[in-house]
Design an enzyme around this catalytic site. Structure first.
Site, PDB file in Angstrom:
ATOM      1  N   HIS A   1      40.070  30.389  39.560  1.00 24.22           N
ATOM      2  CA  HIS A   1      41.244  29.986  38.777  1.00 24.22           C
ATOM      3  C   HIS A   1      42.292  29.455  39.759  1.00 24.22           C
ATOM      4  O   HIS A   1      42.355  29.903  40.900  1.00 24.22           O
ATOM      5  CB  HIS A   1      41.763  31.218  38.032  1.00 24.22           C
ATOM      6  CG  HIS A   1      42.903  30.964  37.103  1.00 24.22           C
ATOM      7  ND1 HIS A   1      44.204  30.856  37.536  1.00 24.22           N
ATOM      8  CD2 HIS A   1      42.948  30.816  35.758  1.00 24.22           C
ATOM      9  CE1 HIS A   1      44.993  30.641  36.501  1.00 24.22           C
ATOM     10  NE2 HIS A   1      44.263  30.618  35.415  1.00 24.22           N
TER      11      HIS A   1
ATOM     12  N   ASP B   1      40.146  39.073  42.055  1.00 28.36           N
ATOM     13  CA  ASP B   1      40.885  38.632  40.870  1.00 28.36           C
ATOM     14  C   ASP B   1      40.193  39.287  39.674  1.00 28.36           C
ATOM     15  O   ASP B   1      39.109  38.862  39.269  1.00 28.36           O
ATOM     16  CB  ASP B   1      40.834  37.101  40.804  1.00 28.36           C
ATOM     17  CG  ASP B   1      41.398  36.551  39.509  1.00 28.36           C
ATOM     18  OD1 ASP B   1      41.590  35.320  39.429  1.00 28.36           O
ATOM     19  OD2 ASP B   1      41.643  37.338  38.559  1.00 28.36           O
TER      20      ASP B   1
ATOM     21  N   GLN C   1      39.729  38.835  34.344  1.00 28.22           N
ATOM     22  CA  GLN C   1      38.727  38.792  33.271  1.00 28.22           C
ATOM     23  C   GLN C   1      37.698  39.911  33.370  1.00 28.22           C
ATOM     24  O   GLN C   1      36.736  39.924  32.601  1.00 28.22           O
ATOM     25  CB  GLN C   1      37.994  37.434  33.292  1.00 28.22           C
ATOM     26  CG  GLN C   1      38.894  36.223  33.113  1.00 28.22           C
ATOM     27  CD  GLN C   1      39.585  36.143  31.749  1.00 28.22           C
ATOM     28  OE1 GLN C   1      39.264  36.901  30.829  1.00 28.22           O
ATOM     29  NE2 GLN C   1      40.556  35.257  31.618  1.00 28.22           N
TER      30      GLN C   1
ATOM     31  N   LYS D   1      46.165  40.419  29.161  1.00 29.32           N
ATOM     32  CA  LYS D   1      44.742  40.174  28.894  1.00 29.32           C
ATOM     33  C   LYS D   1      44.010  41.459  28.527  1.00 29.32           C
ATOM     34  O   LYS D   1      42.799  41.460  28.324  1.00 29.32           O
ATOM     35  CB  LYS D   1      44.104  39.514  30.106  1.00 29.32           C
ATOM     36  CG  LYS D   1      44.644  38.119  30.389  1.00 29.32           C
ATOM     37  CD  LYS D   1      43.912  37.492  31.542  1.00 29.32           C
ATOM     38  CE  LYS D   1      44.569  36.221  31.974  1.00 29.32           C
ATOM     39  NZ  LYS D   1      44.386  35.104  31.041  1.00 29.32           N
TER      40      LYS D   1
ATOM     41  N   CYS E   1      42.525  25.974  33.917  1.00 26.97           N
ATOM     42  CA  CYS E   1      43.087  26.222  35.258  1.00 26.97           C
ATOM     43  C   CYS E   1      41.962  26.381  36.284  1.00 26.97           C
ATOM     44  O   CYS E   1      42.036  27.242  37.173  1.00 26.97           O
ATOM     45  CB  CYS E   1      43.995  27.447  35.260  1.00 26.97           C
ATOM     46  SG  CYS E   1      45.389  27.326  34.186  1.00 26.97           S
TER      47      CYS E   1
HETATM   48  C1  LIG Z   1      40.345  34.508  36.372  1.00 25.87           C
HETATM   49  C2  LIG Z   1      41.834  34.357  36.166  1.00 25.87           C
HETATM   50  N1  LIG Z   1      42.661  34.537  37.223  1.00 25.87           N
HETATM   51  C3  LIG Z   1      44.004  34.431  37.085  1.00 25.87           C
HETATM   52  C4  LIG Z   1      44.569  34.121  35.862  1.00 25.87           C
HETATM   53  C5  LIG Z   1      46.082  34.034  35.753  1.00 25.87           C
HETATM   54  O1  LIG Z   1      46.521  35.098  34.940  1.00 25.87           O
HETATM   55  P1  LIG Z   1      48.060  35.138  34.472  1.00 25.87           P
HETATM   56  O2  LIG Z   1      48.299  33.837  33.771  1.00 25.87           O
HETATM   57  O3  LIG Z   1      48.153  36.317  33.553  1.00 25.87           O
HETATM   58  O4  LIG Z   1      48.883  35.286  35.725  1.00 25.87           O
HETATM   59  C6  LIG Z   1      43.753  33.919  34.744  1.00 25.87           C
HETATM   60  C7  LIG Z   1      44.382  33.546  33.416  1.00 25.87           C
HETATM   61  N2  LIG Z   1      43.500  32.951  32.494  1.00 25.87           N
HETATM   62  C8  LIG Z   1      43.866  31.699  31.939  1.00 25.87           C
HETATM   63  C9  LIG Z   1      45.126  31.709  31.127  1.00 25.87           C
HETATM   64  O5  LIG Z   1      44.767  30.969  29.910  1.00 25.87           O
HETATM   65  N3  LIG Z   1      43.408  30.725  29.868  1.00 25.87           N
HETATM   66  C10 LIG Z   1      42.802  31.211  31.004  1.00 25.87           C
HETATM   67  O6  LIG Z   1      41.627  31.238  31.227  1.00 25.87           O
HETATM   68  C11 LIG Z   1      42.368  34.046  34.886  1.00 25.87           C
HETATM   69  O7  LIG Z   1      41.540  33.888  33.834  1.00 25.87           O
END
Ligand SMILES: Cc1ncc(COP(=O)(O)O)c(CN[C@@H]2CONC2=O)c1O
Length: 408
Positions: free
Chosen positions: A123, A200, A203, A226, A366
């Site tokens: 991400h 990280d 998920q 989440k 992202c």
């Molecule tokens: C694997 C992973 N790392 C970091 C983040 C960042 O998390 P925060 O936004 O809470 O700081 C996300 C957010 N997931 C994104 C947000 O919307 N869709 C997604 O897949 C993520 O899925």
């Protein structure tokens, strides 16, 4: 889980609504999850009954607020099997947690030529902070490739994680492919080469048991929103000896011991990282979210999502023109499915599904480097959670078949 289905659904009033005349089917849980009544009620109760600033007030409300605020630290410690609640730092979310690890810890130690190992599936929140650190320190990024199942390729990792590697930072679960990475083995590889392992967990922590001692990792980042909690809450967990070496990132009230005209001393970990008035209500509500998850059981949630993958993946793959990204093996799939319908832009797919009441995500998630690796501009993504059912899965399949027919 099925036997509790109605009890769980009753806790999420938001799911009991129609969208475009159809019952809502919410399948965008990788973006953010819905909140049970208990979490929403805790926010209201705090502001109606306990609202006060924490730590310094001696009056009763301040004591009650402080106790509730600190109680969540203990809940997080138990959730991830940390040694001490002092290893639990409150942040805004995964992004802030990863930034703090990069800027507060890595940036202090990295030298020119040192290497930070990531993967192509990360991400942006686990790529861009490290790019910034490399700009400031002269360190270099090294990217691990993925195997056919979308997991980090352990064989290739054995060659790319070397004595030059100082940091390995990887998602435990890909927010695009749903692939579950072999974190325990990767942490061993990192430690064998004198590197630290950053995970990280955005998920993974909400969806399965995560034990920082069993994995033997050094830092873990995840988001409250989440995992049934409010937005603006997150956790940075780190081994105490590493957190003690970390520099604070926000300076001012709450995080100090003594302030002289020219110099100040800071509180001990974790409070030195929590400058200014924090998201008190959000942290307390996150504690309620953890209570809710523990009552169901993270292993049961993981099992429920596996059963949903076993149920829905074959049905999806039978749809004409369905293109799946990541493994087709449900056992290798957390509850996230990225796909496209051949010849259709994912935004059209998601819009058509919304017309049927089905909420999924479409875009690059992202993860633009991964989109490039997959040679696609974007994908559609359905992501499941504890309150989703096989009926939801059927609705997704029916809506996709209808969409396929409509755009034929
Ligand atoms: C694997 C992973 N790392 C970091 C983040 C960042 O998390 P925060 O936004 O809470 O700081 C996300 C957010 N997931 C994104 C947000 O919307 N869709 C997604 O897949 C993520 O899925």
């Amino acid at each position: 889980m099925d036997k509790m289905k109605n009890e769980i659904l009753a806790d999420f009033k938001i799911l009991d609504q129609t969208v475009n005349g159809e019952p809502l089917v919410y399948l965008d849980n990788a973006a953010t999850t819905q909140k049970p009544q208990a979490v929403i009620k805790s926010l209201v109760d705090y502001y109606e009954h306990d609202n006060a600033n924490v730590h310094r007030g001696v009056h009763t409300l301040a004591q009650r607020a402080t106790n509730a605020y600190e109680a969540t630290r203990q809940k997080v410690k138990k959730l991830i099997n940390a040694d001490s609640e002092r290893e639990v730092v409150y942040t805004k979310g995964t992004t802030e947690s990863l930034n703090w690890i990069a800027r507060g810890y890595a940036q202090k130690f990295l030298q020119p030529g040192d290497e930070i190992v990531l993967s192509y599936a990360e991400h942006h929140s686990n790529i861009v902070p490290w790019q910034q650190v490399c700009e400031k320190t002269g360190a270099k990024l090294v990217y691990l490739d993925l195997n056919a199942d979308g997991q980090v390729d352990l064989k290739k990792a054995e060659h790319l994680i070397t004595e030059k590697t100082k940091i390995v930072s990887l998602a435990q679960v890909s927010n695009v492919l749903g692939a579950v990475n072999p974190i325990k083995e990767l942490a061993q590889l990192a430690h064998q080469n004198g590197a630290i392992m950053v995970v990280d967990g955005a998920q993974s922590v909400p969806h399965m048991p995560v034990d920082v001692k069993e994995l033997d990792i050094d830092f873990l980042a995840f988001s409250g929103h989440k995992m049934l909690g409010p937005t603006g809450t997150g956790i940075l967990w780190g081994k105490l000896e590493l957190l003690n070496q970390m520099a604070p990132l926000d300076f001012g009230g709450e995080m100090i011991d003594f302030v002289e005209l020219e110099h100040s001393t800071f509180k001990e970990v974790p409070w030195k990282f929590e400058g200014g008035t924090q998201n008190i209500a959000g942290v307390i509500a996150l504690g309620k979210a953890i209570d809710y998850l523990k009552a169901i059981g993270l292993a049961n949630i993981a099992q429920h999502e596996t059963e949903l993958m076993e149920y829905v993946l074959p049905k999806l793959q039978a749809i004409d023109g369905f293109e799946l990204y990541g493994s087709a093996d449900p056992a290798k799939h957390a509850g996230i499915i990225s796909f496209n319908l051949a010849g259709l832009h994912p935004h059209d797919t998601a819009t058509a599904l919304d017309m049927e009441g089905v909420a999924i995500r479409a875009g690059h998630h992202c993860a633009q480097p991964l989109m490039k690796k997959l040679q696609i501009a974007a994908s559609a993504r359905a992501s499941f959670y504890l309150y989703n059912t096989k009926e939801d899965a059927d609705k997704l399949v029916e809506a996709l078949i209808k969409t396929r027919e409509f755009f034929r």
